[in-house]
Design an enzyme around this catalytic site. Structure first.
Site, PDB file in Angstrom:
ATOM      1  N   ALA A 266      44.984  26.765  76.084  1.00  8.62           N
ATOM      2  CA  ALA A 266      45.259  27.965  76.250  1.00  8.62           C
ATOM      3  C   ALA A 266      46.577  28.587  77.223  1.00  8.62           C
ATOM      4  O   ALA A 266      46.491  29.441  76.818  1.00  8.62           O
ATOM      5  CB  ALA A 266      43.243  28.854  76.889  1.00  8.62           C
ATOM      6  N   ALA A 267      46.067  27.412  78.260  1.00 10.60           N
ATOM      7  CA  ALA A 267      47.574  28.399  79.132  1.00 10.60           C
ATOM      8  C   ALA A 267      48.643  28.392  79.284  1.00 10.60           C
ATOM      9  O   ALA A 267      49.250  27.593  77.928  1.00 10.60           O
ATOM     10  CB  ALA A 267      47.477  27.521  80.346  1.00 10.60           C
ATOM     11  N   LYS A 271      48.171  34.206  73.707  1.00 12.10           N
ATOM     12  CA  LYS A 271      47.942  33.701  73.036  1.00 12.10           C
ATOM     13  C   LYS A 271      46.114  34.684  73.164  1.00 12.10           C
ATOM     14  O   LYS A 271      45.613  35.724  72.415  1.00 12.10           O
ATOM     15  CB  LYS A 271      47.059  32.575  72.193  1.00 12.10           C
ATOM     16  CG  LYS A 271      48.424  32.533  71.806  1.00 12.10           C
ATOM     17  CD  LYS A 271      49.221  31.369  70.270  1.00 12.10           C
ATOM     18  CE  LYS A 271      50.133  30.593  70.129  1.00 12.10           C
ATOM     19  NZ  LYS A 271      50.873  30.218  71.503  1.00 12.10           N
ATOM     20  N   ASP A 312      38.698  19.791  79.239  1.00 13.55           N
ATOM     21  CA  ASP A 312      39.403  19.060  78.354  1.00 13.55           C
ATOM     22  C   ASP A 312      38.890  19.374  76.837  1.00 13.55           C
ATOM     23  O   ASP A 312      37.565  18.817  76.674  1.00 13.55           O
ATOM     24  CB  ASP A 312      38.774  17.229  77.952  1.00 13.55           C
ATOM     25  CG  ASP A 312      39.431  16.882  77.413  1.00 13.55           C
ATOM     26  OD1 ASP A 312      39.928  16.963  76.098  1.00 13.55           O
ATOM     27  OD2 ASP A 312      39.707  15.741  77.582  1.00 13.55           O
ATOM     28  N   ASP A 328      46.091  26.350  69.787  1.00 14.63           N
ATOM     29  CA  ASP A 328      47.395  25.484  69.920  1.00 14.63           C
ATOM     30  C   ASP A 328      47.813  24.293  70.601  1.00 14.63           C
ATOM     31  O   ASP A 328      48.021  24.234  71.677  1.00 14.63           O
ATOM     32  CB  ASP A 328      47.712  26.969  71.034  1.00 14.63           C
ATOM     33  CG  ASP A 328      49.155  27.145  70.843  1.00 14.63           C
ATOM     34  OD1 ASP A 328      49.557  26.973  70.004  1.00 14.63           O
ATOM     35  OD2 ASP A 328      50.287  27.617  71.910  1.00 14.63           O
ATOM     36  N   CYS A 381      54.032  24.740  68.235  1.00 17.43           N
ATOM     37  CA  CYS A 381      55.421  24.860  68.491  1.00 17.43           C
ATOM     38  C   CYS A 381      55.999  23.595  68.150  1.00 17.43           C
ATOM     39  O   CYS A 381      56.622  23.207  69.284  1.00 17.43           O
ATOM     40  CB  CYS A 381      55.330  25.446  70.134  1.00 17.43           C
ATOM     41  SG  CYS A 381      55.202  24.414  71.296  1.00 17.43           S
TER      42      CYS A 381
END
Ligand SMILES: C[S@@+](CC[C@H](N)C(=O)[O-])C[C@H]1O[C@@H](n2cnc3c(N)ncnc32)[C@H](O)[C@@H]1O
Length: 448
Positions: A266-267, A271, A312, A328, A381
């Site tokens: 998440a970091a 998002k 994790d 992500d 990405c």
């Protein structure tokens, strides 16, 4: 063309040679004078050499060697190094006929910085040449000062003509990436030649700082080099930085209001912020403690709320199955090459293979976290097929998933990103008239 990084033995910094012996200048004498201090070029040189010689990330050197430096010097060093890396292939080719023999790698790095200053940064010729000659003297490479003087003066006279004959698009991308990108390669490479603008996502009701251009999706775009912290409203949490393409995966999750959404990997929380803004109960899972702290700071600045878990994602599980997972996934990051041109010369094909294995494991972990009928939004990405469509096909083949294509209506604001089979895919060559966008891939799966 010499493909950086090299595998040559390290240079002896004192003598400027690989075997330790003295070396004479290749390009005539330059009068000795005391080199001026120049923290910007010193840092840029360390960054470029770090990438070319040691495959060291730009940010790593910037953080280590740039500590305590004036922020403007740091920013200038970053710009010079990034511009050098963005044009590394074509400038290496341009230099080739101007050199009678192979210079040591650090000398080549300094020459490349000089060419970047002359041809891509509009530095006046006397400054572009003088700063590189001084740099070599400061770094124990004085025997090459004459060579640099002669070569860079020639580039200042003939550089544009020399460049005109080269296929810059092709040379500035390593061959393995050029062939992996197929028909998209030239458009991607053109996009990579431009500095990325700053895109902001606004909190609902917030007013955009002056000087921005509203994009069709609602993101607000500012020129490359804009400092987000200097914009009005930053301290009040009115917006956060997020490339326009990176905003789309959360939008493609549909209505998340009131739902429990696990945000894996998440970091720094771009998002997470979107999900919280849209009314989701967000559980943000991040493995790196320092990055989780940064996420929490960002969410606090934006006056939003999300639960953070440092774990994790491959092994962590929620207390009860959830409605939605956003994954992500960690990836090669080739989609963000405009911002990180060092990655062009650092990543190798085998890195992509290893990352794809990790992505499969995280997709399987997400399956275990979801309720039946729950939604997985997978995003990376990356521009690589192996990290995008191939991971989705492999997940479906392993079983337990149904593919849920994105409709034309869902992608009405960015129709160009919808693939024929209902996936989301962007690259830096898209929306070139508006300043381009990062490369992103997303697809939606339902747990069956
Ligand atoms: C691509 S970034 C995520 C960007 C983020 N989703 C956003 O929108 O701001 C990947 C993040 O995943 C984290 N990460 C990588 N592997 C992980 C794992 N196995 N479990 C949890 N976090 C992981 C990294 O530390 C990094 O912060």
């Amino acid at each position: 063309m010499t493909q950086p990084p090299s595998n040559k033995p390290p240079l002896n910094p004192a003598s400027g040679t690989r075997n330790g012996g003295p070396r004479r200048s290749q390009g005539g004498r330059t009068p000795e004078r005391r080199p001026a201090p120049d923290p910007t070029r010193d840092l840029a040189f360390d960054i470029v050499c770090g990438v070319v010689e040691h495959r060291r990330m730009l940010e790593t050197t910037l953080d280590r060697a740039g500590q305590g430096l004036d922020p403007r010097d740091r920013a200038s060093a970053h710009r010079l190094a990034a511009t050098t890396l963005r044009h590394l292939g074509s400038m290496t080719e341009l230099l080739q006929p101007l050199l009678r023999r192979e210079p040591p790698e650090p000398v080549r790095c300094a020459l490349l910085m000089g060419v970047a200053q002359l041809l891509h940064l509009e530095t006046p010729p006397h400054a572009a040449v003088g700063t590189i000659v001084d740099l070599l003297r400061r770094r124990g490479l004085a025997p090459f000062a004459g060579l640099a003087n002669a070569v860079l003066r020639r580039v200042s006279r003939e550089g544009q003509e020399l460049l005109d004959g080269l296929d810059e698009d092709r040379l500035d991308v390593p061959p393995w990436l050029w062939s992996a990108w197929g028909k998209r390669a030239r458009a991607i490479s053109r996009g990579l030649h431009r500095e990325a603008p700053l895109d902001l996502t606004l909190r609902p009701g917030a007013v955009a700082p002056e000087g921005g251009e509203v994009l069709p999706t609602g993101s607000v775009r500012y020129p490359a080099g804009t400092r987000i912290m200097a914009l009005e409203g930053f301290e009040d949490g009115a917006f956060w930085a997020q490339d326009v393409a990176a905003t789309m995966p959360v939008k493609l999750m549909g209505d998340v209001a009131g739902k429990t959404v696990v945000d894996l990997c998440a970091a720094p929380g771009g998002k997470t912020a979107q999900l919280a803004t849209a009314g989701a109960q967000v559980v943000a899972v991040e493995r790196e403690e320092a990055r989780a702290k940064r996420l929490e700071e960002n969410i606090a600045r934006l006056k939003l709320s999300a639960k953070t878990v440092i774990a994790d994602a491959a092994t962590w599980r929620p207390d009860a199955p959830v409605d939605m997972v956003l994954l992500d996934a960690p990836c090669s990051a080739t989609g963000t090459l405009r911002r990180h041109p060092d990655v062009l010369w650092i990543k190798r094909p085998r890195d992509v293979t290893a990352l794809a294995e990790g992505q499969d494991a995280l997709i399987d972990a997400a399956h275990e976290m979801l309720k039946p009928g729950g939604v997985l939004l997978y995003a990376v990405c990356s521009l690589q097929d192996e990290e995008g469509p191939e991971r989705i096909k492999a997940a479906i083949a392993r079983g337990g998933w149904k593919f849920d294509p994105f409709s034309e209506a869902e992608l009405a604001d960015m129709a160009v990103a919808r693939t024929w089979d209902g996936m989301f895919r962007t690259h830096p060559g898209l929306w070139s008239e508006l300043g381009g966008m990062d490369g992103f891939f997303a697809a939606r799966l339902i747990k069956v």
